[in-house]
Design a protein around this motif. Sequence first.
Motif, PDB file in Angstrom:
ATOM      1  N   ILE A 175       4.639   2.930  -6.563  1.00 36.67           N
ATOM      2  CA  ILE A 175       3.650   3.118  -7.733  1.00 36.67           C
ATOM      3  C   ILE A 175       2.098   3.591  -7.511  1.00 36.67           C
ATOM      4  CG2 ILE A 175       2.568   2.457  -9.890  1.00 36.67           C
ATOM      5  CD1 ILE A 175       5.498   2.947 -10.430  1.00 36.67           C
ATOM      6  N   ASP A 176       1.841   2.692  -6.681  1.00 39.13           N
ATOM      7  CA  ASP A 176       0.428   2.848  -6.083  1.00 39.13           C
ATOM      8  C   ASP A 176       0.154   2.688  -4.583  1.00 39.13           C
ATOM      9  OD1 ASP A 176       0.425   0.296  -6.053  1.00 39.13           O
ATOM     10  OD2 ASP A 176      -1.066  -0.210  -7.697  1.00 39.13           O
ATOM     11  N   ASP A 177      -0.769   2.037  -4.007  1.00 40.77           N
ATOM     12  CA  ASP A 177      -1.042   1.812  -2.762  1.00 40.77           C
ATOM     13  C   ASP A 177      -0.726   0.249  -2.565  1.00 40.77           C
ATOM     14  OD1 ASP A 177      -3.184   0.351  -4.122  1.00 40.77           O
ATOM     15  OD2 ASP A 177      -4.735   0.741  -2.861  1.00 40.77           O
ATOM     16  N   GLY A 178       0.381  -0.175  -3.139  1.00 40.99           N
ATOM     17  CA  GLY A 178       0.835  -1.594  -2.977  1.00 40.99           C
ATOM     18  C   GLY A 178       2.089  -1.516  -2.603  1.00 40.99           C
ATOM     19  N   SER A 179       3.019  -2.381  -3.146  1.00 41.18           N
ATOM     20  CA  SER A 179       4.434  -2.025  -2.315  1.00 41.18           C
ATOM     21  C   SER A 179       4.973  -0.971  -2.188  1.00 41.18           C
ATOM     22  CB  SER A 179       5.332  -3.023  -3.267  1.00 41.18           C
ATOM     23  OG  SER A 179       6.701  -3.068  -3.237  1.00 41.18           O
ATOM     24  N   LYS A 180       5.608  -0.733  -1.221  1.00 41.23           N
ATOM     25  CA  LYS A 180       6.199   0.375  -0.884  1.00 41.23           C
ATOM     26  C   LYS A 180       7.747   0.702  -1.381  1.00 41.23           C
ATOM     27  CE  LYS A 180       2.305   1.658   1.156  1.00 41.23           C
ATOM     28  NZ  LYS A 180       1.378   2.364   0.523  1.00 41.23           N
ATOM     29  N   ASN A 181       8.341  -0.381  -1.364  1.00 41.56           N
ATOM     30  CA  ASN A 181       9.720  -0.286  -1.526  1.00 41.56           C
ATOM     31  C   ASN A 181      10.159  -1.706  -2.584  1.00 41.56           C
ATOM     32  OD1 ASN A 181      10.556  -2.231   0.557  1.00 41.56           O
ATOM     33  ND2 ASN A 181      10.069  -0.369   1.788  1.00 41.56           N
TER      34      ASN A 181
END
Length: 252
Positions: free
Chosen positions: A12-18
């Motif tokens: 969604i953003d610069d947090g979790s990638k997957n």
Amino acid sequence: MIDIHTHVLPGIDDGSKNVEMTMQMLDEAYTAGFTDIITTSHYIENEYDIPKKTRQEIINALQEQLNEEGININLYNGAEAFITNNLASLVDEGKIPTLANSHYVLFEIPMTSKVLYLNQVLEDLITSGYRPIIAHPERYSIVQENPNIAIEWVKSGALLQSNYASMVDRYGHKAKKTLIKLLNANAIHFLGSDTHRPKNNYKQMDEILEEWKKVIDKRTLKLLSTKNPEKILDDERIIVEEPNEIKKHWFL
């Protein structure tokens, strides 16, 4: 504990990638003692602007996987919105989700510059029936230079959420010093992890909480980490005491 500021939704953003990264973060949160998490991925117009409905679909899938794996955490919709002069309208239109479908709205301002229309945004949100929460005030340079700016926000109707890791210098010593001043002034109402990745805030929560216990008592820590966040989940109004003005010599 209830976490009202997280970046755990995947992609969604610069947090979790997957999803794998998300599940690792949520497992760490459960181990750290969190029972409920409001997912507050960024909402920034024309950059991170995934709508409320899409966020909820992702949350539903994650909740199902959590239940299957026996990780007893409840997930809720939300967002950390970047301030814009039409913030209240974006919430009204359903583009920006409130926290856990309540009347509480979490937003942030630029780290290093002043927002001339901030008071108008607060007024618009309150007039529209929302309760604004400003994220991590201790990190903003304008608050570090003059903490009474944050006191005025509270007097204008805003609530303030600080980051757990600010107490361990994660965002610099100025942020920690400012946080302590705001706590002493009775101006902080919630704590949040603001976690973006695994092996970060959740993994170190025991150490972080020990530092908090050196500054505030257990009752206040419970209030900021659990009791006030429960009011958000139940969509109940939080009655706050008026904060104290911070003496100028504390700014140094």
